[in-house]
Write an enzyme that holds these catalytic residues in place. Structure first.
Site, mmCIF file in Angstrom:
data_model
loop_
_atom_site.group_PDB
_atom_site.id
_atom_site.type_symbol
_atom_site.label_atom_id
_atom_site.label_comp_id
_atom_site.label_asym_id
_atom_site.label_seq_id
_atom_site.Cartn_x
_atom_site.Cartn_y
_atom_site.Cartn_z
ATOM 1 C CG HIS A 1 3.062 0.131 -3.647
ATOM 2 N ND1 HIS A 1 4.429 0.066 -3.783
ATOM 3 C CD2 HIS A 1 2.844 0.636 -2.397
ATOM 4 C CE1 HIS A 1 5.009 0.496 -2.671
ATOM 5 N NE2 HIS A 1 4.065 0.860 -1.815
ATOM 6 C CD GLU A 2 -0.344 2.401 -1.125
ATOM 7 O OE1 GLU A 2 -0.233 1.930 0.026
ATOM 8 O OE2 GLU A 2 0.492 3.196 -1.611
HETATM 9 ZN ZN LIG Z 1 4.202 1.588 0.074
#
Ligand SMILES: [Zn+2]
Ligand SMILES: *[C@@H]1O[C@H](CO)[C@@H](O)[C@H](O)[C@H]1NC(C)=O
Ligand SMILES: *[C@@H]1O[C@H](CO)[C@@H](O)[C@H](O)[C@H]1NC(C)=O
Ligand SMILES: *[C@@H]1O[C@H](CO)[C@@H](O)[C@H](O)[C@H]1NC(C)=O
Length: 494
Positions: free
Chosen positions: A399-400
């Site tokens: 996600h990051e």
């Molecule tokens: Zn985020």
């Protein structure tokens, strides 16, 4: 590259590129058991094929005729394979075997056609206490086998293959074998080894003894191994695995490590704790990073810091190599120290700080413009005892890292386009979607996706509802965006 592709028939090349496109599509494809397109990194791709195999275990064991009892392992293996597969014993050739002192023995055999053994149609039998306890085999139909007399001499192909594989044939005698092909035929192949002492490459090459084409290679060199959570898994409960050579040469031509580097510091990412130089060094020679994560103790105990830095290094690199194939390249403003003259600005590999002291129970990614490193901070989660490490929940670093992707690719590398509420919400939704795409890449089924379950130790994860195709499970619609004022909430509307 013209120089190298000349060697292949154009039809074969078309097939290879077509299947490469498919094979590359999803990171979970590394699990597929029969095909692997090997990118030799110089414009040449060859398809490695292993026929479907069948492996059975027999619990307490399968009784075998008493004539087997004192027979040598050679004879037992050949007799069992030929009787079990109902083929003549002349079609089975014993290759190797060994016996352990506790009355276990293991035999390995190859299929034979016209007196010539197969490279990739093989069988193995495990005996224990005069019973067969396991049997594996990948024998093939030989009705479409090529003629067993070569029409192209091995001496006629050596120099072409040396040129393609950029090395020299070594002094191991060439052999003539059959190679089962994906289309059900069996090619007659010349087999020999090509080495390059300067670059360290070492291949076994399989050349069609009728057409002279290079059909496949075995790569004897393992470049690097990492004990990690494969990207199609979400958290350590699914089991870490030792992966060998997960990098893709088309995306990371020099591999993941810097020249002569032996730590988690590379061209796409530096994975460290505290100061940037505080990386993990290989656990043994040959770029082996074999650190076992022990979830029964805290993130800073035992080998856990090394396991965390290794997993983060692997996940960010895999994100890099996978998205590279979809266009997140140097000229499209990706994150690399050296851009190899392929456009964009370099000197901006991701700085991945694991167990960062600035926070807990979260993670973040700061994306400056192309040419400045992205900064990814992973925190420890303190909800459980012992605490859990966010970098071991793969959907979190994925996600990051996707924030880096979307901030760079929206608006031409300036990284200033996803700042408004709605566009920021899209960024969050994209990050969850790409994370889901990775962790679900080994299954064709679309199931509900919940992110962050392991670090929180609950099945609801960090969002308000699962991502779902069911309007009952997740009834959010675009019209709901107007009512929301937080980026992650807006991201959920997808
Ligand atoms: Zn985020
Ligand atoms: C094992 O096989 C070899 C070759 O087929 C044969 O010569 C030999 O007699 C066999 N030995 C036994 C004990 O069956
Ligand atoms: C550097 O890493 C080691 C583990 O390899 C860790 O114990 C230490 O705390 C780290 N240093 C800092 C300043 O975080
Ligand atoms: C996770 O939650 C369950 C109950 O929901 C609890 O029994 C368990 O101890 C928790 N695990 C950890 C590591 O905190």
């Amino acid at each position: 590259m013209v120089l190298f592709s000349r060697f292949f028939s154009s039809v074969l090349l078309a097939v290879l590129y077509a299947s490469y496109g498919k094979a590359a599509a999803r990171p979970g494809d590394v699990k597929f058991s029969t095909h692997h397109v090997r990118d030799l990194g110089n414009g040449v791709k060859v398809e490695v094929f292993h026929p479907p195999s069948n492996y059975k275990t027999f619990g307490e064991g399968l009784d075998v005729p008493s004539s087997f009892f004192d027979a040598p392992i050679e004879n037992k293996t050949v007799s069992f394979v030929s009787s079990n597969l109902n083929v003549d014993s002349a079609k089975v050739s014993f290759k190797s075997g060994f016996t352990k002192d506790n009355d276990e023995s293991f035999g390995y055999a190859e299929q034979v056609h016209d007196g010539i053994p197969f490279v990739n149609a093989v069988a193995n039998v495990a005996f224990k206490d005069n019973k067969v306890v396991a049997f594996g085999q990948s024998f093939v139909d030989t009705s479409k086998a090529a003629d067993s007399k070569p029409s192209v001499d091995v001496s006629a192909v050596i120099s072409k293959v040396e040129e393609t594989l950029q090395g020299k044939k070594n002094d191991i005698e060439p052999t003539l074998e059959y190679l089962a092909q994906p289309d059900g035929t069996a090619a007659l192949v010349h087999v020999f080894q090509v080495q390059n002492d300067d670059t360290g490459t070492w291949y076994q090459a399989y050349i069609d003894a009728h057409s002279g084409n290079l059909l496949s290679v075995t790569d004897f060199v393992a470049e690097a191994s990492y004990r990690v959570l494969p990207v199609f898994k979400m958290d350590p409960t699914e089991g870490l695995e030792l992966l060998t050579d997960p990098s893709l040469p088309s995306a990371s031509p020099n591999g993941w490590h810097l020249s002569k580097g032996k730590d988690t510091s590379g061209n796409n990412v530096i994975s460290f704790k505290g100061p940037q130089a505080n990386t993990t060094t290989e656990s043994s020679d040959g770029l082996i990073f074999d650190y076992t994560y022990d979830p029964s103790v805290g993130p800073t105990e035992g080998d856990n810091i090394d396991a965390a830095r290794t997993n983060g290094f692997y996940v960010i690199n895999t994100h890099h190599d996978t998205l590279y194939q979809y266009g997140f390249t140097e000229s499209a403003f990706n994150f690399q120290k050296d851009n190899f003259g392929k456009g964009g600005r370099g000197n901006d590999q991701v700085l991945l700080s694991i167990q960062d002291a600035a926070g807990t129970n979260n993670a973040d990614f700061a994306t400056p413009p192309d040419g400045q490193s992205g900064r990814c901070r992973m925190f420890i989660f303190t909800i459980t005892t012992p605490n859990r490490d966010g970098v071991l929940q793969n959907d979190i670093p994925l996600h990051e890292m996707t924030h880096g992707l979307t901030n760079r690719m929206t608006g031409g590398g300036t990284a200033k386009c996803l700042q408004s509420l709605e566009s920021g919400g899209m960024g969050e939704g994209w990050s969850d979607a790409v994370a889901e795409w990775f962790v679900r890449s080994d299954t064709p089924e679309i199931t509900d996706f919940v992110t962050g379950t392991w670090v929180l130790n609950n099945t609801e994860g960090v969002r308000s509802r699962p991502y779902s195709t069911s309007m009952t499970t997740n009834p959010l619609k675009y019209s709901d965006v107007a009512k929301l004022d937080e980026v992650h909430d807006i991201g959920e509307v997808s």
